[in-house]
Design a protein around this motif. Structure first.
Motif, PDB file in Angstrom:
ATOM      1  N   PRO A 162       0.835  -1.208   0.000  1.00 61.23           N
ATOM      2  CA  PRO A 162       0.000   0.000   0.000  1.00 61.23           C
ATOM      3  C   PRO A 162       0.866   1.254   0.000  1.00 61.23           C
ATOM      4  O   PRO A 162       2.105   1.170  -0.019  1.00 61.23           O
ATOM      5  CB  PRO A 162      -0.745  -0.133   1.321  1.00 61.23           C
ATOM      6  CG  PRO A 162       0.271  -0.754   2.225  1.00 61.23           C
ATOM      7  CD  PRO A 162       1.168  -1.618   1.382  1.00 61.23           C
TER       8      PRO A 162
ATOM      9  N   ASN B  72       0.610   3.889   2.397  1.00 64.70           N
ATOM     10  CA  ASN B  72       0.687   4.731   3.608  1.00 64.70           C
ATOM     11  C   ASN B  72       2.027   4.637   4.343  1.00 64.70           C
ATOM     12  O   ASN B  72       2.494   5.623   4.904  1.00 64.70           O
ATOM     13  CB  ASN B  72      -0.501   4.465   4.538  1.00 64.70           C
ATOM     14  CG  ASN B  72      -0.563   3.051   5.048  1.00 64.70           C
ATOM     15  OD1 ASN B  72      -0.100   2.120   4.389  1.00 64.70           O
ATOM     16  ND2 ASN B  72      -1.115   2.876   6.217  1.00 64.70           N
TER      17      ASN B  72
ATOM     18  N   LYS C 282       5.083  -5.415  -6.047  1.00 68.82           N
ATOM     19  CA  LYS C 282       4.406  -4.300  -6.689  1.00 68.82           C
ATOM     20  C   LYS C 282       4.131  -3.230  -5.630  1.00 68.82           C
ATOM     21  O   LYS C 282       3.254  -3.368  -4.792  1.00 68.82           O
ATOM     22  CB  LYS C 282       3.088  -4.721  -7.351  1.00 68.82           C
ATOM     23  CG  LYS C 282       2.680  -3.648  -8.361  1.00 68.82           C
ATOM     24  CD  LYS C 282       1.210  -3.459  -8.573  1.00 68.82           C
ATOM     25  CE  LYS C 282       0.436  -2.787  -7.511  1.00 68.82           C
ATOM     26  NZ  LYS C 282       0.665  -1.341  -7.336  1.00 68.82           N
TER      27      LYS C 282
ATOM     28  N   GLU D 170       1.156   2.657  -6.509  1.00 66.14           N
ATOM     29  CA  GLU D 170       1.276   3.701  -7.531  1.00 66.14           C
ATOM     30  C   GLU D 170       0.952   5.084  -6.951  1.00 66.14           C
ATOM     31  O   GLU D 170       1.241   6.100  -7.569  1.00 66.14           O
ATOM     32  CB  GLU D 170       0.341   3.383  -8.706  1.00 66.14           C
ATOM     33  CG  GLU D 170      -1.164   3.554  -8.446  1.00 66.14           C
ATOM     34  CD  GLU D 170      -1.816   2.384  -7.667  1.00 66.14           C
ATOM     35  OE1 GLU D 170      -1.081   1.587  -7.056  1.00 66.14           O
ATOM     36  OE2 GLU D 170      -3.057   2.302  -7.677  1.00 66.14           O
TER      37      GLU D 170
ATOM     38  N   SER E 231      -6.408  -2.517   1.503  1.00 64.12           N
ATOM     39  CA  SER E 231      -7.772  -2.345   2.014  1.00 64.12           C
ATOM     40  C   SER E 231      -8.554  -3.666   2.004  1.00 64.12           C
ATOM     41  O   SER E 231      -8.192  -4.609   1.296  1.00 64.12           O
ATOM     42  CB  SER E 231      -8.498  -1.320   1.151  1.00 64.12           C
ATOM     43  OG  SER E 231      -8.573  -1.803  -0.171  1.00 64.12           O
TER      44      SER E 231
ATOM     45  N   GLU F 294      -2.959  -8.456   4.990  1.00 68.51           N
ATOM     46  CA  GLU F 294      -2.816  -7.465   6.069  1.00 68.51           C
ATOM     47  C   GLU F 294      -3.748  -6.312   5.722  1.00 68.51           C
ATOM     48  O   GLU F 294      -3.419  -5.484   4.866  1.00 68.51           O
ATOM     49  CB  GLU F 294      -1.356  -6.988   6.149  1.00 68.51           C
ATOM     50  CG  GLU F 294      -0.358  -8.066   6.559  1.00 68.51           C
ATOM     51  CD  GLU F 294      -0.415  -8.388   8.051  1.00 68.51           C
ATOM     52  OE1 GLU F 294      -0.891  -7.540   8.838  1.00 68.51           O
ATOM     53  OE2 GLU F 294       0.007  -9.491   8.431  1.00 68.51           O
TER      54      GLU F 294
ATOM     55  N   GLU G 164     -13.536   2.511   7.949  1.00 67.57           N
ATOM     56  CA  GLU G 164     -12.246   2.989   8.465  1.00 67.57           C
ATOM     57  C   GLU G 164     -12.022   4.436   7.981  1.00 67.57           C
ATOM     58  O   GLU G 164     -12.209   4.723   6.789  1.00 67.57           O
ATOM     59  CB  GLU G 164     -11.174   2.064   7.873  1.00 67.57           C
ATOM     60  CG  GLU G 164      -9.762   2.405   8.184  1.00 67.57           C
ATOM     61  CD  GLU G 164      -8.798   1.508   7.382  1.00 67.57           C
ATOM     62  OE1 GLU G 164      -9.152   1.008   6.299  1.00 67.57           O
ATOM     63  OE2 GLU G 164      -7.669   1.337   7.868  1.00 67.57           O
TER      64      GLU G 164
ATOM     65  N   PHE H   2       2.023  -9.669  14.208  1.00 69.78           N
ATOM     66  CA  PHE H   2       1.258  -8.512  13.746  1.00 69.78           C
ATOM     67  C   PHE H   2       0.353  -8.936  12.599  1.00 69.78           C
ATOM     68  O   PHE H   2       0.830  -9.385  11.546  1.00 69.78           O
ATOM     69  CB  PHE H   2       2.195  -7.385  13.280  1.00 69.78           C
ATOM     70  CG  PHE H   2       1.418  -6.188  12.823  1.00 69.78           C
ATOM     71  CD1 PHE H   2       0.893  -5.299  13.734  1.00 69.78           C
ATOM     72  CD2 PHE H   2       1.162  -5.980  11.480  1.00 69.78           C
ATOM     73  CE1 PHE H   2       0.129  -4.215  13.317  1.00 69.78           C
ATOM     74  CE2 PHE H   2       0.408  -4.903  11.049  1.00 69.78           C
ATOM     75  CZ  PHE H   2      -0.110  -4.009  11.969  1.00 69.78           C
TER      76      PHE H   2
HETATM   77  P1  NAD Z   1      -5.498  -0.528  -1.583  1.00 74.27           P
HETATM   78  O1  NAD Z   1      -6.145  -1.804  -1.221  1.00 74.27           O
HETATM   79  O2  NAD Z   1      -6.281   0.478  -2.358  1.00 74.27           O
HETATM   80  O3  NAD Z   1      -4.172  -0.789  -2.450  1.00 74.27           O
HETATM   81  C1  NAD Z   1      -3.169  -1.687  -2.050  1.00 74.27           C
HETATM   82  C2  NAD Z   1      -2.469  -2.243  -3.272  1.00 74.27           C
HETATM   83  O4  NAD Z   1      -3.426  -2.935  -4.070  1.00 74.27           O
HETATM   84  C3  NAD Z   1      -1.830  -1.191  -4.175  1.00 74.27           C
HETATM   85  O5  NAD Z   1      -0.573  -1.656  -4.572  1.00 74.27           O
HETATM   86  C4  NAD Z   1      -2.798  -1.087  -5.340  1.00 74.27           C
HETATM   87  O6  NAD Z   1      -2.152  -0.806  -6.556  1.00 74.27           O
HETATM   88  C5  NAD Z   1      -3.428  -2.456  -5.387  1.00 74.27           C
HETATM   89  N1  NAD Z   1      -4.822  -2.408  -5.855  1.00 74.27           N
HETATM   90  C6  NAD Z   1      -5.715  -1.408  -5.675  1.00 74.27           C
HETATM   91  N2  NAD Z   1      -6.896  -1.717  -6.215  1.00 74.27           N
HETATM   92  C7  NAD Z   1      -6.763  -2.946  -6.757  1.00 74.27           C
HETATM   93  C8  NAD Z   1      -7.636  -3.811  -7.471  1.00 74.27           C
HETATM   94  N3  NAD Z   1      -8.891  -3.470  -7.737  1.00 74.27           N
HETATM   95  N4  NAD Z   1      -7.159  -5.010  -7.867  1.00 74.27           N
HETATM   96  C9  NAD Z   1      -5.897  -5.382  -7.606  1.00 74.27           C
HETATM   97  N5  NAD Z   1      -5.015  -4.589  -6.954  1.00 74.27           N
HETATM   98  C10 NAD Z   1      -5.440  -3.393  -6.522  1.00 74.27           C
HETATM   99  O7  NAD Z   1      -4.962   0.076  -0.213  1.00 74.27           O
HETATM  100  P2  NAD Z   1      -4.197   1.457   0.022  1.00 74.27           P
HETATM  101  O8  NAD Z   1      -5.128   2.577  -0.210  1.00 74.27           O
HETATM  102  O9  NAD Z   1      -2.892   1.462  -0.680  1.00 74.27           O
HETATM  103  O10 NAD Z   1      -3.868   1.346   1.581  1.00 74.27           O
HETATM  104  C11 NAD Z   1      -4.787   1.687   2.570  1.00 74.27           C
HETATM  105  C12 NAD Z   1      -5.456   0.484   3.166  1.00 74.27           C
HETATM  106  O11 NAD Z   1      -4.497  -0.484   3.535  1.00 74.27           O
HETATM  107  C13 NAD Z   1      -6.211   0.805   4.439  1.00 74.27           C
HETATM  108  O12 NAD Z   1      -7.418   0.081   4.465  1.00 74.27           O
HETATM  109  C14 NAD Z   1      -5.297   0.311   5.543  1.00 74.27           C
HETATM  110  O13 NAD Z   1      -5.947  -0.034   6.731  1.00 74.27           O
HETATM  111  C15 NAD Z   1      -4.679  -0.875   4.895  1.00 74.27           C
HETATM  112  N6  NAD Z   1      -3.370  -1.145   5.463  1.00 74.27           N
HETATM  113  C16 NAD Z   1      -3.211  -2.265   6.238  1.00 74.27           C
HETATM  114  C17 NAD Z   1      -1.977  -2.502   6.829  1.00 74.27           C
HETATM  115  C18 NAD Z   1      -1.732  -3.700   7.691  1.00 74.27           C
HETATM  116  O14 NAD Z   1      -0.569  -3.959   7.992  1.00 74.27           O
HETATM  117  N7  NAD Z   1      -2.747  -4.443   8.098  1.00 74.27           N
HETATM  118  C19 NAD Z   1      -0.927  -1.616   6.632  1.00 74.27           C
HETATM  119  C20 NAD Z   1      -1.137  -0.500   5.833  1.00 74.27           C
HETATM  120  C21 NAD Z   1      -2.358  -0.280   5.244  1.00 74.27           C
END
Ligand code: NAD
Length: 442
Positions: free
Chosen positions: A97, A99, A122, A125, A173, A194, A318, A386
């Motif tokens: 992700p 963040n 990956k 982006e 997410s 995660e 969230e 974790f």
């Molecule tokens: P996201 O799910 O939008 O994206 C994560 C990854 O998935 C990115 O690399 C993105 O390119 C890819 N992705 C996005 N949409 C996709 C799709 N439709 N199909 C396939 N791949 C796709 O998450 P984000 O916005 O980058 O991060 C925020 C989220 O991540 C929050 O919900 C947060 O709680 C969670 N998070 C969890 C942890 C943990 O350790 N549990 C840590 C950090 C963030």
């Protein structure tokens, strides 16, 4: 094509990675700043240094973690010597992700490499500068058949997911986690997911309210609230609320000044889309502190939201930003109504000096992990697993557990030939009683 590595080679590569990160720390910190103004202090503590420490720990322990583990044999197999071999899964896909874009990409990568896998990473982006520097660093150290970074967005991610992998490690997410799980199911690929959730933070009347406010303000507003384990909302005992809210206001001002937009210590929202989503959650009449926003700079000041309706938009999913709803409760039943409304969260925090209340809360509610009298810091202990539970995730990592995540544990019995008890072989007549006696010993 398979790319097998021995442990010494992996260790050498991880050492190279360590030196490269140490030598390029300023550049990485700058990339994180360019992506969303992540303060250098936060970038070093929560990203580069975290990865450096993970690398040092892995380099120190890799031989120990990788060696076959001898376990006590079963008397039924006598005479035997039993082992668990740690076998790499093979081809691992890591999707990260934005963040904590450096740490959450590199930490799983380090463990996947240590365990002997080929890795495709990956990065997100949405943090392009960090993604680019990760690609540069990894490309300069690893053979592309061993570890490769593939940059790109949703389409790239989906293309990668349509291939067959031996393990997928996804951080992101909940909705995308479901997409990943579906793609993995096609080939029965094991996954770690995660994910996130709505993390409650309970403060009771016995808590040290001033210290609680300080620790909550830090855990909530670090990275501008864009932390998967940040407290999502506060549940405060009704009679303590006014005092506590004043402490929260004091602590926000102490941390970020009266003009948080001028503070060098407050990150920005990652992009306009997320900024708009967060702004749409703010009901102005409920704001009791902060509430300043600026679209051009993706800025939202640390904001306290008073007694929002449990059915309001901000209490739906969230939050993942610097907005902190404060809800008061009168009884434990009130707490129960609110917490049980949501899927199992990634974290739960509890501020209290009442040990039996703490025990009860921890034993009543399922959640990934958490803290009593602090926030977020359980992440920092390598000896704690974790990960989430239910919708907040599948699997856990950190420390030696990360090595295990990326290793198949292969159980092997090495049977000796100098004796061969006939008990298990047919004909079975008159053998059952002896077998039962043996089983009783175990
Ligand atoms: P996201 O799910 O939008 O994206 C994560 C990854 O998935 C990115 O690399 C993105 O390119 C890819 N992705 C996005 N949409 C996709 C799709 N439709 N199909 C396939 N791949 C796709 O998450 P984000 O916005 O980058 O991060 C925020 C989220 O991540 C929050 O919900 C947060 O709680 C969670 N998070 C969890 C942890 C943990 O350790 N549990 C840590 C950090 C963030």
């Amino acid at each position: 094509m398979e790319y097998k590595t021995n442990i010494d080679y992996r260790k050498e590569k991880l050492k190279e990675l360590l030196h490269c990160i140490e030598n390029n720390e300023n550049e990485i910190v700058q990339a994180l700043y360019d992506d969303f103004k992540k303060p250098a202090f936060e970038a070093i503590i929560t990203e580069t240094n975290y990865v450096i420490s993970e690398l040092k720990d892995t380099i120190k322990n890799i031989h120990n973690w990788a060696k076959p583990e001898k376990v006590f044999p079963s008397i039924l197999n006598f005479p035997s010597t039993d082992y668990i071999y740690k076998e790499p899964y093979g081809k691992v896909l890591i999707i990260a992700p934005w963040n904590y874009p450096f740490q959450l990409a590199l930490c799983p990568l380090v463990s996947a490499v240590a365990a002997g896998n080929q890795v495709v990473l990956k990065p997100s982006e949405l943090t392009p500068k960090t993604s680019a520097i990760i690609a540069k660093i990894i490309g300069s150290i690893f053979h592309e058949k061993h570890v490769q970074v593939i940059e790109g967005g949703v389409e790239t991610s989906q293309n990668l997911l349509s291939e067959r992998w031996d393990y997928i490690f996804f951080t992101g997410s909940v909705p995308v986690g479901k997409i990943v799980a579906q793609a993995a199911a096609v080939h029965l690929t094991p996954v770690t997911l995660e994910l996130g959730g709505k993390n409650p933070c309970i403060v009771d009347e016995t808590a040290n309210l001033k210290l609680a406010a300080k620790r909550i303000v830090w855990g909530k507003f670090v990275n501008a609230g864009q932390t998967c384990i940040a407290p999502d909302y506060i549940l405060i005992q009704k009679d303590s609320k006014n005092k506590f809210v004043n402490f929260l206001k004091d602590e926000i001002t102490a941390a970020y000044g009266t003009k948080p937009n001028e503070s060098p210590d407050l990150a920005r929202i990652v992009n306009t889309k997320n900024w708009k989503r967060l702004v749409s959650l703010i009901e102005p009449e409920k704001v009791i502190f902060g509430g300043q926003t600026d679209e051009a700079s993706c800025y939202i000041s640390p904001t306290l939201i008073d007694e929002c309706n449990i059915d309001s938009l901000i209490m739906k999913d969230e939050i993942f930003g610097p907005l902190l709803p404060i809800l008061s409760y009168e009884s434990e039943a009130d707490i129960h109504v609110i917490i049980s409304k949501y899927e199992k969260p990634l974290s739960l925090y509890l501020f209290t000096t009442n040990d039996s209340f703490a025990k009860k809360i921890i034993q009543t509610y399922p959640f990934g992990g958490g803290c009593i009298n602090d926030t977020v810091i359980h992440f920092a202990n390598k000896r704690l697993p974790f990960g989430g539970v239910g919708h907040s995730g599948i699997g856990a990592y950190h420390g030696s557990l990360s090595f295990e995540v990326f290793s198949h544990r292969k159980g092997i019995v090495k049977k000796a030939n100098w004796m061969d008890l006939s008990l298990r072989y047919a004909p079975y007549k008159n053998k059952l009683a002896t077998i039962k006696k043996l089983l009783k010993w175990m």
